[in-house]
Design a protein around this motif. Sequence first.
Motif, mmCIF file in Angstrom:
data_model
loop_
_atom_site.group_PDB
_atom_site.id
_atom_site.type_symbol
_atom_site.label_atom_id
_atom_site.label_comp_id
_atom_site.label_asym_id
_atom_site.label_seq_id
_atom_site.Cartn_x
_atom_site.Cartn_y
_atom_site.Cartn_z
ATOM 1 N N ILE A 3 96.498 16.820 -6.635
ATOM 2 C CA ILE A 3 96.666 18.172 -7.175
ATOM 3 C C ILE A 3 98.135 18.368 -7.530
ATOM 4 O O ILE A 3 99.019 17.766 -6.903
ATOM 5 C CB ILE A 3 96.153 19.218 -6.159
ATOM 6 C CG1 ILE A 3 96.071 20.595 -6.784
ATOM 7 C CG2 ILE A 3 96.975 19.219 -4.900
ATOM 8 C CD1 ILE A 3 95.272 21.583 -5.970
ATOM 9 N N SER A 4 98.410 19.196 -8.522
ATOM 10 C CA SER A 4 99.781 19.388 -8.969
ATOM 11 C C SER A 4 100.586 20.329 -8.078
ATOM 12 O O SER A 4 101.811 20.290 -8.102
ATOM 13 C CB SER A 4 99.797 19.922 -10.404
ATOM 14 O OG SER A 4 99.215 21.210 -10.447
ATOM 15 N N ALA A 5 99.937 21.155 -7.301
ATOM 16 C CA ALA A 5 100.657 22.083 -6.423
ATOM 17 C C ALA A 5 101.431 21.300 -5.369
ATOM 18 O O ALA A 5 100.957 20.296 -4.854
ATOM 19 C CB ALA A 5 99.678 23.038 -5.748
ATOM 20 N N ARG A 6 102.616 21.746 -5.054
ATOM 21 C CA ARG A 6 103.463 21.038 -4.099
ATOM 22 C C ARG A 6 103.322 21.549 -2.674
ATOM 23 O O ARG A 6 103.701 20.875 -1.738
ATOM 24 C CB ARG A 6 104.916 21.118 -4.534
ATOM 25 C CG ARG A 6 105.135 20.464 -5.879
ATOM 26 C CD ARG A 6 106.562 20.006 -5.999
ATOM 27 N NE ARG A 6 106.754 19.370 -7.293
ATOM 28 C CZ ARG A 6 106.974 18.086 -7.425
ATOM 29 N NH1 ARG A 6 107.026 17.325 -6.374
ATOM 30 N NH2 ARG A 6 107.143 17.574 -8.612
ATOM 31 N N ASN A 7 102.803 22.737 -2.498
ATOM 32 C CA ASN A 7 102.685 23.331 -1.171
ATOM 33 C C ASN A 7 101.227 23.282 -0.720
ATOM 34 O O ASN A 7 100.413 24.107 -1.103
ATOM 35 C CB ASN A 7 103.185 24.779 -1.191
ATOM 36 C CG ASN A 7 104.640 24.845 -1.609
ATOM 37 O OD1 ASN A 7 105.505 24.314 -0.956
ATOM 38 N ND2 ASN A 7 104.894 25.492 -2.740
ATOM 39 N N ILE A 8 100.896 22.278 0.078
ATOM 40 C CA ILE A 8 99.536 22.079 0.560
ATOM 41 C C ILE A 8 99.606 22.057 2.082
ATOM 42 O O ILE A 8 100.232 21.179 2.670
ATOM 43 C CB ILE A 8 98.941 20.765 0.019
ATOM 44 C CG1 ILE A 8 98.952 20.795 -1.510
ATOM 45 C CG2 ILE A 8 97.536 20.553 0.553
ATOM 46 C CD1 ILE A 8 98.604 19.477 -2.151
ATOM 47 N N LEU A 9 98.986 23.052 2.714
ATOM 48 C CA LEU A 9 99.056 23.198 4.159
ATOM 49 C C LEU A 9 97.677 22.978 4.763
ATOM 50 O O LEU A 9 96.735 23.718 4.475
ATOM 51 C CB LEU A 9 99.568 24.602 4.513
ATOM 52 C CG LEU A 9 100.892 25.000 3.847
ATOM 53 C CD1 LEU A 9 101.188 26.464 4.093
ATOM 54 C CD2 LEU A 9 102.021 24.124 4.344
ATOM 55 N N LYS A 10 97.549 21.955 5.615
ATOM 56 C CA LYS A 10 96.265 21.649 6.244
ATOM 57 C C LYS A 10 96.116 22.466 7.520
ATOM 58 O O LYS A 10 97.057 22.598 8.306
ATOM 59 C CB LYS A 10 96.165 20.164 6.564
ATOM 60 C CG LYS A 10 94.799 19.742 7.047
ATOM 61 C CD LYS A 10 94.717 18.233 7.219
ATOM 62 C CE LYS A 10 93.304 17.830 7.617
ATOM 63 N NZ LYS A 10 93.187 16.372 7.729
ATOM 64 N N GLY A 11 94.929 23.022 7.703
ATOM 65 C CA GLY A 11 94.670 23.803 8.897
ATOM 66 C C GLY A 11 93.182 23.877 9.173
ATOM 67 O O GLY A 11 92.397 23.103 8.632
ATOM 68 N N THR A 12 92.820 24.837 10.005
ATOM 69 C CA THR A 12 91.435 25.036 10.423
ATOM 70 C C THR A 12 90.994 26.444 10.051
ATOM 71 O O THR A 12 91.734 27.402 10.290
ATOM 72 C CB THR A 12 91.304 24.849 11.944
ATOM 73 O OG1 THR A 12 91.798 23.542 12.289
ATOM 74 C CG2 THR A 12 89.865 24.977 12.401
ATOM 75 N N VAL A 13 89.806 26.556 9.467
ATOM 76 C CA VAL A 13 89.282 27.880 9.128
ATOM 77 C C VAL A 13 89.079 28.642 10.434
ATOM 78 O O VAL A 13 88.368 28.188 11.325
ATOM 79 C CB VAL A 13 87.956 27.787 8.343
ATOM 80 C CG1 VAL A 13 87.398 29.178 8.088
ATOM 81 C CG2 VAL A 13 88.167 27.047 7.028
ATOM 82 N N ILE A 27 92.999 30.739 7.459
ATOM 83 C CA ILE A 27 93.222 29.366 7.899
ATOM 84 C C ILE A 27 94.364 29.376 8.904
ATOM 85 O O ILE A 27 95.437 29.923 8.622
ATOM 86 C CB ILE A 27 93.553 28.435 6.717
ATOM 87 C CG1 ILE A 27 92.337 28.319 5.800
ATOM 88 C CG2 ILE A 27 93.989 27.059 7.215
ATOM 89 C CD1 ILE A 27 92.558 27.426 4.608
ATOM 90 N N GLU A 28 94.113 28.795 10.076
ATOM 91 C CA GLU A 28 95.152 28.684 11.095
ATOM 92 C C GLU A 28 95.827 27.325 10.962
ATOM 93 O O GLU A 28 95.163 26.288 10.949
ATOM 94 C CB GLU A 28 94.561 28.838 12.496
ATOM 95 C CG GLU A 28 95.619 28.847 13.569
ATOM 96 C CD GLU A 28 95.065 29.180 14.945
ATOM 97 O OE1 GLU A 28 95.870 29.430 15.845
ATOM 98 O OE2 GLU A 28 93.832 29.167 15.123
ATOM 99 N N LEU A 29 97.159 27.339 10.844
ATOM 100 C CA LEU A 29 97.943 26.114 10.709
ATOM 101 C C LEU A 29 98.240 25.540 12.093
ATOM 102 O O LEU A 29 98.104 26.242 13.104
ATOM 103 C CB LEU A 29 99.228 26.413 9.950
ATOM 104 C CG LEU A 29 99.029 27.046 8.565
ATOM 105 C CD1 LEU A 29 100.372 27.356 7.925
ATOM 106 C CD2 LEU A 29 98.195 26.149 7.670
ATOM 107 N N PRO A 30 98.646 24.267 12.178
ATOM 108 C CA PRO A 30 98.882 23.630 13.477
ATOM 109 C C PRO A 30 99.843 24.391 14.395
ATOM 110 O O PRO A 30 99.686 24.372 15.603
ATOM 111 C CB PRO A 30 99.448 22.254 13.102
ATOM 112 C CG PRO A 30 98.850 21.967 11.772
ATOM 113 C CD PRO A 30 98.790 23.315 11.081
ATOM 114 N N GLY A 31 100.826 25.080 13.850
ATOM 115 C CA GLY A 31 101.795 25.824 14.664
ATOM 116 C C GLY A 31 101.314 27.201 15.092
ATOM 117 O O GLY A 31 102.027 27.940 15.753
ATOM 118 N N GLY A 32 100.089 27.568 14.676
ATOM 119 C CA GLY A 32 99.546 28.870 15.037
ATOM 120 C C GLY A 32 99.685 29.930 13.961
ATOM 121 O O GLY A 32 99.093 31.004 14.068
#
Length: 69
Positions: A3-13, A27-32
């Motif tokens: 994907i062309s977007a540079r900001n991709i944050l993986k988390g949990t719904v 979406i909750e990210l790993p740091g909360g």
Amino acid sequence: MKISARNILKGTVKAITAGSVNSEVVIELPGGQEITSIITKKSVAALGLAPGKQAYAVIKSSEVMIAVD
């Protein structure tokens, strides 16, 4: 996924709140931290989103999109 977007944050719904046309997806990210996006109910179904499922918050300019593998 490419994907062309540079900001991709993986988390949990964390939560999905359905409205008549759109749904709010948290979406909750790993740091909360949490990212919230409003997407169509059809997109929630097509992506198979559900609480506990891994997903990506894809941020491009002023948009936050949701993606899955």
